[in-house]
Scaffold this motif. Structure first.
Motif, PDB file in Angstrom:
ATOM      1  N   ARG A   2      44.988  51.912  44.790  1.00  0.00           N
ATOM      2  CA  ARG A   2      43.434  51.923  45.274  1.00  0.00           C
ATOM      3  C   ARG A   2      43.093  50.893  46.001  1.00  0.00           C
ATOM      4  NH1 ARG A   2      38.614  55.375  44.270  1.00  0.00           N
ATOM      5  NH2 ARG A   2      37.239  54.312  45.511  1.00  0.00           N
ATOM      6  N   MET A   3      43.385  49.515  45.496  1.00  0.00           N
ATOM      7  CA  MET A   3      42.909  48.074  45.804  1.00  0.00           C
ATOM      8  C   MET A   3      43.883  47.480  46.801  1.00  0.00           C
ATOM      9  SD  MET A   3      40.000  48.130  44.441  1.00  0.00           S
ATOM     10  CE  MET A   3      39.383  46.573  45.094  1.00  0.00           C
ATOM     11  N   GLN A   4      45.171  48.043  46.742  1.00  0.00           N
ATOM     12  CA  GLN A   4      46.257  47.548  47.582  1.00  0.00           C
ATOM     13  C   GLN A   4      46.664  46.080  46.925  1.00  0.00           C
ATOM     14  OE1 GLN A   4      45.356  48.015  51.388  1.00  0.00           O
ATOM     15  NE2 GLN A   4      45.690  50.218  51.427  1.00  0.00           N
ATOM     16  N   SER A   5      46.186  45.810  45.867  1.00  0.00           N
ATOM     17  CA  SER A   5      46.404  44.545  45.227  1.00  0.00           C
ATOM     18  C   SER A   5      46.271  44.657  43.661  1.00  0.00           C
ATOM     19  CB  SER A   5      45.767  43.412  45.770  1.00  0.00           C
ATOM     20  OG  SER A   5      44.482  43.412  45.592  1.00  0.00           O
ATOM     21  N   GLU A   6      46.734  43.593  42.736  1.00  0.00           N
ATOM     22  CA  GLU A   6      46.557  43.799  41.613  1.00  0.00           C
ATOM     23  C   GLU A   6      45.217  42.866  41.377  1.00  0.00           C
ATOM     24  OE1 GLU A   6      47.985  45.397  39.066  1.00  0.00           O
ATOM     25  OE2 GLU A   6      48.887  46.361  40.392  1.00  0.00           O
ATOM     26  N   LEU A   7      44.431  43.600  40.308  1.00  0.00           N
ATOM     27  CA  LEU A   7      43.149  42.614  40.085  1.00  0.00           C
ATOM     28  C   LEU A   7      43.144  42.314  38.561  1.00  0.00           C
ATOM     29  CD1 LEU A   7      40.176  44.568  41.926  1.00  0.00           C
ATOM     30  CD2 LEU A   7      41.105  42.065  42.629  1.00  0.00           C
ATOM     31  N   ALA A   8      42.825  41.082  38.303  1.00  0.00           N
ATOM     32  CA  ALA A   8      42.776  40.498  36.792  1.00  0.00           C
ATOM     33  C   ALA A   8      41.523  41.293  36.317  1.00  0.00           C
ATOM     34  CB  ALA A   8      42.901  39.102  36.730  1.00  0.00           C
ATOM     35  N   LEU A   9      41.509  41.272  34.790  1.00  0.00           N
ATOM     36  CA  LEU A   9      40.373  41.711  34.392  1.00  0.00           C
ATOM     37  C   LEU A   9      39.198  40.923  34.462  1.00  0.00           C
ATOM     38  CD1 LEU A   9      39.054  43.808  32.256  1.00  0.00           C
ATOM     39  CD2 LEU A   9      39.396  42.195  30.515  1.00  0.00           C
ATOM     40  N   GLY A  10      39.362  39.586  34.812  1.00  0.00           N
ATOM     41  CA  GLY A  10      38.072  38.865  34.927  1.00  0.00           C
ATOM     42  C   GLY A  10      37.521  39.067  36.280  1.00  0.00           C
ATOM     43  N   SER A  11      38.468  39.216  37.325  1.00  0.00           N
ATOM     44  CA  SER A  11      37.814  39.713  38.747  1.00  0.00           C
ATOM     45  C   SER A  11      37.288  41.095  38.600  1.00  0.00           C
ATOM     46  CB  SER A  11      39.031  39.841  39.478  1.00  0.00           C
ATOM     47  OG  SER A  11      39.741  38.547  39.826  1.00  0.00           O
ATOM     48  N   VAL A  12      37.654  41.911  37.929  1.00  0.00           N
ATOM     49  CA  VAL A  12      37.141  42.988  37.925  1.00  0.00           C
ATOM     50  C   VAL A  12      35.582  43.259  37.131  1.00  0.00           C
ATOM     51  CG1 VAL A  12      37.304  45.460  36.748  1.00  0.00           C
ATOM     52  CG2 VAL A  12      39.285  44.595  37.907  1.00  0.00           C
ATOM     53  N   LEU A  13      35.530  42.311  35.958  1.00  0.00           N
ATOM     54  CA  LEU A  13      34.317  42.161  35.469  1.00  0.00           C
ATOM     55  C   LEU A  13      33.276  41.510  36.354  1.00  0.00           C
ATOM     56  CD1 LEU A  13      35.464  40.936  31.893  1.00  0.00           C
ATOM     57  CD2 LEU A  13      34.441  43.173  32.631  1.00  0.00           C
ATOM     58  N   VAL A  14      33.867  40.366  37.358  1.00  0.00           N
ATOM     59  CA  VAL A  14      32.750  39.816  37.985  1.00  0.00           C
ATOM     60  C   VAL A  14      32.261  40.994  39.099  1.00  0.00           C
ATOM     61  CG1 VAL A  14      32.363  38.106  39.977  1.00  0.00           C
ATOM     62  CG2 VAL A  14      33.564  37.592  37.690  1.00  0.00           C
ATOM     63  N   ILE A  15      33.086  41.820  39.585  1.00  0.00           N
ATOM     64  CA  ILE A  15      32.820  42.663  40.735  1.00  0.00           C
ATOM     65  C   ILE A  15      31.954  43.603  40.116  1.00  0.00           C
ATOM     66  CG2 ILE A  15      33.635  44.604  41.935  1.00  0.00           C
ATOM     67  CD1 ILE A  15      36.329  42.904  42.452  1.00  0.00           C
ATOM     68  N   GLY A  16      32.462  44.269  38.706  1.00  0.00           N
ATOM     69  CA  GLY A  16      31.378  45.192  37.981  1.00  0.00           C
ATOM     70  C   GLY A  16      30.272  44.357  37.772  1.00  0.00           C
ATOM     71  N   LEU A  17      29.832  43.205  37.596  1.00  0.00           N
ATOM     72  CA  LEU A  17      28.630  42.468  37.430  1.00  0.00           C
ATOM     73  C   LEU A  17      27.830  42.652  38.647  1.00  0.00           C
ATOM     74  CD1 LEU A  17      29.457  39.605  34.927  1.00  0.00           C
ATOM     75  CD2 LEU A  17      28.035  41.679  34.376  1.00  0.00           C
ATOM     76  N   MET A  18      28.447  42.394  39.571  1.00  0.00           N
ATOM     77  CA  MET A  18      27.684  42.252  41.080  1.00  0.00           C
ATOM     78  C   MET A  18      27.487  43.607  41.130  1.00  0.00           C
ATOM     79  SD  MET A  18      29.861  39.144  43.009  1.00  0.00           S
ATOM     80  CE  MET A  18      30.865  40.463  43.813  1.00  0.00           C
ATOM     81  N   ILE A  19      28.157  44.494  41.190  1.00  0.00           N
ATOM     82  CA  ILE A  19      27.941  45.823  41.878  1.00  0.00           C
ATOM     83  C   ILE A  19      27.199  46.798  40.848  1.00  0.00           C
ATOM     84  CG2 ILE A  19      28.964  47.893  42.763  1.00  0.00           C
ATOM     85  CD1 ILE A  19      31.241  46.138  43.816  1.00  0.00           C
TER      86      ILE A  19
END
Length: 143
Positions: free
Chosen positions: A104-121
Motif C-alpha cells: 500500500r505504501m510502497q515502503s515499509e513503515l516502522a510502528l513509530g512512524s505509523v503512530l506519528v502519522i496516526g496522531l497527525m491525521i
C-alpha cells in the motif's frame, strides 16, 4: 486438512489471532471494571431483555463510562486519543502480518512512524467523530 497444513496456517496468521484475542481480553477486563449497575444493564442488553429505548440508554451509559460524561473535556480527548492509537497499532500489526503495508505504501513503515502519522491525521477526526456519535446516541431515545 492435515497437521502440517494447519500448523503452517496458524504460523502465517498468528497476529490476527493475537489481535482478536487481545481485543476480547481487553473488553473482558474492561467489563470487570464497570460498576455493578452498568454490568447488569450490559448483561440485560446482551440477553435481549430490554426494549430498543432501553438499549439506547444502556449504550449511552456504556459510552459515557468509557469516555466520560463531559465530552468537551481533556479527559474525553485523551481517552479518544488512546483509543485511536490502540486502533492504529492493531491495524499496523494486522496489516504487517500479511505484508499489506509495504504494498500500500510502497515502503515499509516502522510502528513509530505509523503512530506519528496516526496522531497527525486521525486524532482530531476521531474526536469529532466521537462527539458526533455521542450526539446521535443522545438523540436516539427522543426519536
Amino acid at each position: 486438512m492435515d497437521a502440517n497444513t494447519l500448523i503452517a496456517y496458524l504460523a502465517e496468521n498468528w497476529t490476527w489471532a493475537l489481535g482478536l484475542g487481545a481485543s476480547m481480553f481487553g473488553l473482558t477486563v474492561y467489563a470487570g471494571l464497570l460498576n455493578p449497575a452498568r454490568k447488569e444493564d450490559l448483561a440485560l442488553w446482551l440477553m435481549g431483555a430490554q426494549t430498543e429505548e432501553g438499549w439506547s440508554r444502556s449504550f449511552i451509559s456504556l459510552f459515557d463510562a468509557v469516555f466520560g460524561s463531559n465530552h468537551f473535556s481533556i479527559r474525553c480527548f485523551v481517552r479518544s486519543t488512546i483509543a485511536t492509537l490502540i486502533a492504529v497499532i492493531v491495524i499496523w500489526l494486522l496489516m504487517g502480518s500479511v505484508d499489506v503495508i509495504g504494498v500500500r505504501m510502497q515502503s515499509e513503515l516502522a510502528l513509530g512512524s505509523v503512530l506519528v502519522i496516526g496522531l497527525m491525521i486521525n486524532v482530531i477526526a476521531d474526536y469529532v467523530s466521537l462527539l458526533e456519535t455521542r450526539w446521535l446516541l443522545g438523540n436516539m431515545p427522543r426519536n
